[in-house]
Design an enzyme around this catalytic site. Structure first.
Site, short mmCIF file in Angstrom:
data_model
loop_
_atom_site.label_atom_id
_atom_site.label_comp_id
_atom_site.label_asym_id
_atom_site.label_seq_id
_atom_site.Cartn_x
_atom_site.Cartn_y
_atom_site.Cartn_z
CG ASP A 58 -1.88 -1.12 1.28
OD1 ASP A 58 -2.18 -1.66 0.20
OD2 ASP A 58 -2.33 -1.47 2.39
N1 URA Z 1 -1.30 -5.94 3.84
C1 URA Z 1 -1.80 -4.70 3.83
O1 URA Z 1 -2.85 -4.44 4.38
N2 URA Z 1 -1.09 -3.74 3.21
C2 URA Z 1 0.10 -3.96 2.60
O2 URA Z 1 0.71 -3.03 2.05
C3 URA Z 1 0.61 -5.27 2.63
C4 URA Z 1 -0.11 -6.25 3.25
#
Ligand code: URA
Length: 230
Positions: free
Chosen positions: A102
């Site tokens: 993310d």
């Molecule tokens: N899980 C999430 O919620 N975000 C990420 O960036 C990676 C795994």
């Protein structure tokens, strides 16, 4: 062969760009900085370095990034900065990210132009380990360890695979997953009536970002490359 031609052939940059790299002292041949762009090399014998990293023809490239917060894992985006903005080599070698982190997640990110390998690494069948350090808004509870081990059910009904959770301190934990559903870590903690406020990927399979500063990218060593197939 002329040094500038050699570098341009390897897609280090356009002829103009590589000339400027040479004139700015960024290129060395056999441990000596060379600033003359028509310098002649023997590609069979001479070793050429761009800022201490050897350059040679490769079919596949593998880059490890210590992803900073604020960058999205997409090739192009009109609104947000992307991880490709952090290092020109990533687009130059047609790389893609192996899975996604993310925008606000930091840590280990692998990028490559080897589609077959990345397909393998993200295949649910391979159960590649991903280790995250997370911080939550509410205190962590001991009961999470067992719930996560037994396979949490997310709010959309998806049952997660068994995973390992370790409490580091009141608000910090280490979660090891062998799958990678969309926003999985954040959704797991929502299912536990908590909320992740920061997320860092500490390890992806065999790769960690030890000694790689946040925002920096480097090519994998040959050993690291091999370890991806283990
Ligand atoms: N899980 C999430 O919620 N975000 C990420 O960036 C990676 C795994």
């Amino acid at each position: 062969m002329r040094l500038d031609k050699f570098l341009a052939n390897l897609k280090i940059g356009s002829r103009k760009e590589v000339k400027s790299l040479i004139r700015n002292g960024k290129i060395s041949v056999n441990d000596k900085v060379v600033t003359i762009d028509n310098f002649k090399i023997n590609p069979e014998i001479d070793r050429v370095f761009l800022e201490n990293e050897e350059v040679f023809y490769k079919k596949y490239y593998y880059f490890l990034m210590n992803k900073p917060s604020g960058y999205i894992c997409a090739n192009k985006d009109n609104l947000h900065k992307t991880v490709f903005d952090l290092d020109d080599r990533l687009s130059l070698y047609d790389c893609h990210t192996v899975g996604r982190l993310d925008k606000d997640t930091t840590g280990v990110l692998l990028l490559t132009n080897n589609g077959k390998l990345s397909h393998n690494l993200i295949s649910p069948k391979k159960e590649i380990e991903k280790v995250y350090i997370l911080k939550t808004i509410f205190p962590l509870k001991q009961e999470y360890v067992l719930k996560i081990k037994n396979g949490l059910t997310l709010n959309d009904g998806y049952k997660c695979k068994s995973a390992t959770f370790e409490i580091i301190d009141e608000f910090t934990g280490r979660l090891t997953l062998t799958e990678g559903k969309f926003h999985q870590v954040k959704r797991m903690f929502i299912a536990l009536n908590n909320e992740v406020v920061s997320l860092h990927r500490e390890r992806f399979h065999t790769l960690t970002c030890e000694n790689l500063p946040t925002g920096k990218t480097r090519q994998l060593t040959v050993e690291e490359e091999k370890s991806l197939y283990s």
